[in-house]
Design a protein around this motif. Sequence first.
Motif, PDB file in Angstrom:
ATOM      1  N   SER A  79     -22.330  21.176 -11.546  1.00 58.66           N
ATOM      2  CA  SER A  79     -23.301  22.232 -11.289  1.00 58.66           C
ATOM      3  C   SER A  79     -23.130  22.778  -9.871  1.00 58.66           C
ATOM      4  O   SER A  79     -22.914  22.022  -8.932  1.00 58.66           O
ATOM      5  CB  SER A  79     -24.706  21.661 -11.467  1.00 58.66           C
ATOM      6  N   GLY A  80     -23.176  24.098  -9.759  1.00 63.64           N
ATOM      7  CA  GLY A  80     -23.081  24.713  -8.444  1.00 63.64           C
ATOM      8  C   GLY A  80     -21.663  24.898  -7.951  1.00 63.64           C
ATOM      9  O   GLY A  80     -21.443  25.303  -6.811  1.00 63.64           O
ATOM     10  N   SER A  81     -20.680  24.632  -8.822  1.00 58.80           N
ATOM     11  CA  SER A  81     -19.294  24.725  -8.356  1.00 58.80           C
ATOM     12  C   SER A  81     -18.755  26.151  -8.423  1.00 58.80           C
ATOM     13  O   SER A  81     -17.621  26.399  -8.036  1.00 58.80           O
ATOM     14  CB  SER A  81     -18.407  23.785  -9.178  1.00 58.80           C
ATOM     15  N   GLY A  82     -19.564  27.091  -8.968  1.00 59.81           N
ATOM     16  CA  GLY A  82     -19.138  28.488  -8.960  1.00 59.81           C
ATOM     17  C   GLY A  82     -18.655  29.003 -10.304  1.00 59.81           C
ATOM     18  O   GLY A  82     -18.086  30.094 -10.378  1.00 59.81           O
ATOM     19  N   LYS A  83     -18.899  28.266 -11.366  1.00 59.13           N
ATOM     20  CA  LYS A  83     -18.400  28.669 -12.687  1.00 59.13           C
ATOM     21  C   LYS A  83     -19.039  29.981 -13.137  1.00 59.13           C
ATOM     22  O   LYS A  83     -18.346  30.923 -13.526  1.00 59.13           O
ATOM     23  CB  LYS A  83     -18.714  27.569 -13.723  1.00 59.13           C
ATOM     24  N   THR A  84     -20.357  30.013 -13.080  1.00 60.49           N
ATOM     25  CA  THR A  84     -21.049  31.233 -13.487  1.00 60.49           C
ATOM     26  C   THR A  84     -20.641  32.402 -12.597  1.00 60.49           C
ATOM     27  O   THR A  84     -20.458  33.532 -13.069  1.00 60.49           O
ATOM     28  CB  THR A  84     -22.577  31.032 -13.413  1.00 60.49           C
ATOM     29  N   THR A  85     -20.480  32.104 -11.321  1.00 57.10           N
ATOM     30  CA  THR A  85     -20.135  33.168 -10.370  1.00 57.10           C
ATOM     31  C   THR A  85     -18.817  33.845 -10.737  1.00 57.10           C
ATOM     32  O   THR A  85     -18.679  35.059 -10.590  1.00 57.10           O
ATOM     33  CB  THR A  85     -20.063  32.578  -8.951  1.00 57.10           C
ATOM     34  N   LEU A 139     -23.336  30.176   2.463  1.00 58.78           N
ATOM     35  CA  LEU A 139     -22.776  29.346   1.400  1.00 58.78           C
ATOM     36  C   LEU A 139     -21.597  30.062   0.749  1.00 58.78           C
ATOM     37  O   LEU A 139     -21.736  31.158   0.216  1.00 58.78           O
ATOM     38  CB  LEU A 139     -23.862  29.070   0.359  1.00 58.78           C
ATOM     39  N   GLU A 154     -21.859  29.155 -20.732  1.00 61.20           N
ATOM     40  CA  GLU A 154     -22.673  28.064 -21.295  1.00 61.20           C
ATOM     41  C   GLU A 154     -23.529  28.562 -22.449  1.00 61.20           C
ATOM     42  O   GLU A 154     -24.744  28.363 -22.459  1.00 61.20           O
ATOM     43  CB  GLU A 154     -23.575  27.470 -20.207  1.00 61.20           C
ATOM     44  N   VAL A 182     -19.371  30.383  -2.223  1.00 60.67           N
ATOM     45  CA  VAL A 182     -19.460  29.959  -3.624  1.00 60.67           C
ATOM     46  C   VAL A 182     -18.093  30.025  -4.299  1.00 60.67           C
ATOM     47  O   VAL A 182     -17.749  29.163  -5.109  1.00 60.67           O
ATOM     48  CB  VAL A 182     -20.486  30.820  -4.375  1.00 60.67           C
ATOM     49  N   TYR A 233     -22.919  33.492  -0.526  1.00 60.71           N
ATOM     50  CA  TYR A 233     -24.343  33.794  -0.452  1.00 60.71           C
ATOM     51  C   TYR A 233     -24.797  33.326   0.919  1.00 60.71           C
ATOM     52  O   TYR A 233     -24.944  32.125   1.130  1.00 60.71           O
ATOM     53  CB  TYR A 233     -25.132  33.075  -1.533  1.00 60.71           C
TER      54      TYR A 233
HETATM   55  N1  LIG Z   1     -28.321  34.825  -6.243  1.00 67.80           N
HETATM   56  C1  LIG Z   1     -27.970  33.732  -5.531  1.00 67.80           C
HETATM   57  N2  LIG Z   1     -28.394  33.565  -4.269  1.00 67.80           N
HETATM   58  C2  LIG Z   1     -28.028  32.489  -3.549  1.00 67.80           C
HETATM   59  N3  LIG Z   1     -27.254  31.503  -4.006  1.00 67.80           N
HETATM   60  C3  LIG Z   1     -26.794  31.603  -5.261  1.00 67.80           C
HETATM   61  C4  LIG Z   1     -27.129  32.715  -6.091  1.00 67.80           C
HETATM   62  N4  LIG Z   1     -26.518  32.550  -7.281  1.00 67.80           N
HETATM   63  C5  LIG Z   1     -25.846  31.384  -7.200  1.00 67.80           C
HETATM   64  N5  LIG Z   1     -26.010  30.809  -5.995  1.00 67.80           N
HETATM   65  C6  LIG Z   1     -25.399  29.562  -5.549  1.00 67.80           C
HETATM   66  O1  LIG Z   1     -24.026  29.630  -5.759  1.00 67.80           O
HETATM   67  C7  LIG Z   1     -23.518  28.369  -6.156  1.00 67.80           C
HETATM   68  C8  LIG Z   1     -22.689  28.522  -7.398  1.00 67.80           C
HETATM   69  O2  LIG Z   1     -23.521  28.971  -8.433  1.00 67.80           O
HETATM   70  P1  LIG Z   1     -23.026  29.082  -9.946  1.00 67.80           P
HETATM   71  O3  LIG Z   1     -24.167  29.643 -10.709  1.00 67.80           O
HETATM   72  O4  LIG Z   1     -21.734  29.802  -9.993  1.00 67.80           O
HETATM   73  O5  LIG Z   1     -22.796  27.559 -10.321  1.00 67.80           O
HETATM   74  P2  LIG Z   1     -22.375  26.949 -11.706  1.00 67.80           P
HETATM   75  O6  LIG Z   1     -21.069  26.286 -11.488  1.00 67.80           O
HETATM   76  O7  LIG Z   1     -22.452  27.976 -12.770  1.00 67.80           O
HETATM   77  O8  LIG Z   1     -23.468  25.836 -11.924  1.00 67.80           O
HETATM   78  P3  LIG Z   1     -24.276  25.406 -13.244  1.00 67.80           P
HETATM   79  O9  LIG Z   1     -23.398  24.444 -13.972  1.00 67.80           O
HETATM   80  O10 LIG Z   1     -25.485  24.729 -12.720  1.00 67.80           O
HETATM   81  O11 LIG Z   1     -24.569  26.633 -14.019  1.00 67.80           O
HETATM   82  C9  LIG Z   1     -24.708  27.447  -6.306  1.00 67.80           C
HETATM   83  O12 LIG Z   1     -24.774  26.626  -5.185  1.00 67.80           O
HETATM   84  C10 LIG Z   1     -25.877  28.381  -6.354  1.00 67.80           C
HETATM   85  O13 LIG Z   1     -26.995  27.775  -5.760  1.00 67.80           O
END
Ligand SMILES: Nc1ncnc2c1ncn2[C@@H]1O[C@H](COP(=O)(O)OP(=O)(O)OP(=O)(O)O)[C@@H](O)[C@H]1O
Lengths: 254, 247
Positions: A36-42, A14, A172, A16, A11
């Motif tokens: 949190s923010g480690s990229g799991k959802t991504t 950044l 989640e 991800v 992003y």
């Molecule tokens: N649409 C977006 N635009 C910019 N940055 C994004 C976007 N979506 C996610 N990010 C960033 O990408 C990184 C990874 O996001 P992700 O949602 O994969 O984290 P996560 O591991 O699922 O965290 P959580 O446990 O909080 O759900 C985070 O730093 C988030 O801020």
Amino acid sequence: MVHFDHVTKRYGSLTVLDGLDLRIAPNEKVAIIGPSGSGKTTVLRALMTLDRIDDGVIWVDGEPLTHMRRGDGLVRADGKHLRRMRSKIGMVFQHFNLFPHMTALKNCMEALVRVLGLPVEEARQRAGELLAMVGLADKQDEYPARLSGGQQQRVAIARALALRPKIMLFDEVTSALDPELCAEVLGVIRELGRAHQLTMLMVTHQMGFAREFADRVCFFDSGRIAEQGPAREFFDAPRGERTQRFLRAVMDAG
Amino acid sequence: MNALSHPHWRLLVAALACFAAAFALASATGLARSVPELLRGIGVTATVMFGGSAVAIVVAPVAALCKLYGGSAIRWLAIGYIETFRGTSALVQLFWLFFVLPHFGITLEPLTVAIAALGLNIGAYGAEVVRGAVLAVPRGQWEAASALNMTQSQTLRRVVLPQAWVLMIPAWGNLLIELLKATSLVSLITLADLTFKAQQINQNTLQTVEVFSIVLLVYLGLSLLITLGMRQLERRASFGLARGPGT
Ligand SMILES: Nc1ncnc2c1ncn2[C@@H]1O[C@H](COP(=O)(O)OP(=O)(O)OP(=O)(O)O)[C@@H](O)[C@H]1O
Ligand SMILES: [Mg+2]
């Protein structure tokens, strides 16, 4: 079944997902944990084709997910290819994302009628069976707003199953729920894993559930897999210092 | 519970009271002979109102969707329409269609001009209402539909627009009342609407206070009817009770 081949997602500046490599076998249950923010959802969103990846290839069933073979190389896939690939995958979201203007039954019927083109009666029957499977046969005519969070999430699971995906993604799915509602949703997932041939990829903070249900646990940190292993082994004897710290923090919080 | 205590019924009662009061005022002040004239004027006002609403309700979603999802040419066309009709006055638009178009060889009936101009005017505001409502539907709805392999247009039709529709009903109520008020402008392009008739009767009878009080009551009654209609729609459209988290 699924292979993330050096997948990168950015992003802006950044990064991800940072050259992620991950192979998942058919019918395997993989839990993804991490800060949190480690990229799991991504990871899940990339696999569901909700987000584009910037580099690398995701293979599903031996075919590239968002690319097509053209000559020797790969080009970005067209809509038709994406739709065919997507039909193998279902996703359940943290906040359910049910369609609020449709009853539980209609939520489950929608894709059957619109996407598969099933006759309404057949769709109704299949949707009804799915709702019965998640224990909501008596709630099929309720609107989402009149269901508890746990019930809504179970409808969402039934809805995702309607198209008979081979791969199910759970992001989640219990995080928005009270503990007692959490249990009923996890129960449904457990039952799914037992009764169906499904490859499952779940992001979760429920370490107990991950340990007992998953075949493998992947610990994410900064867009990479920092450590992974068979669930029991992983939780009983985490090797990395970062992993140990994370697990300790989660145990303390829980 | 008393049926009359339902807020919607109160609106209906209030609207009918306005019409009754207007009629009573006319009868009591020797304006009874003018009532048929006034009714004809109300007929014209209502025709422009319904015609204009129909135009606006068709044009607004089309313009909004073109602006949101059209290719660049279509998008700019939609933006051009919306900004032109929002940025100039309804009166100028009426005059333009009525007095300028004939110079280009297009002569339209006054009623057609009235319906088109006011419909397009309100439609331009409506387009922004529709656009705002579509954008207000949570992104998770698009994602859920996409995960179910629905196409963009299926998602729009089956998932997003039905939810956006509920969100925009109150704003449409306001716009339709604006439209009702704007219909009084059509007297300036030779249409004998309620306002025009009132001016005529006023000139003939010089009962200024009575005539314009009657007209005021009639407009108020009509706008209460619009509000009533929109409330009714809102009630029918709202599914379930509260909206669940993230939906
Ligand atoms: N649409 C977006 N635009 C910019 N940055 C994004 C976007 N979506 C996610 N990010 C960033 O990408 C990184 C990874 O996001 P992700 O949602 O994969 O984290 P996560 O591991 O699922 O965290 P959580 O446990 O909080 O759900 C985070 O730093 C988030 O801020
Ligand atoms: Mg997340």
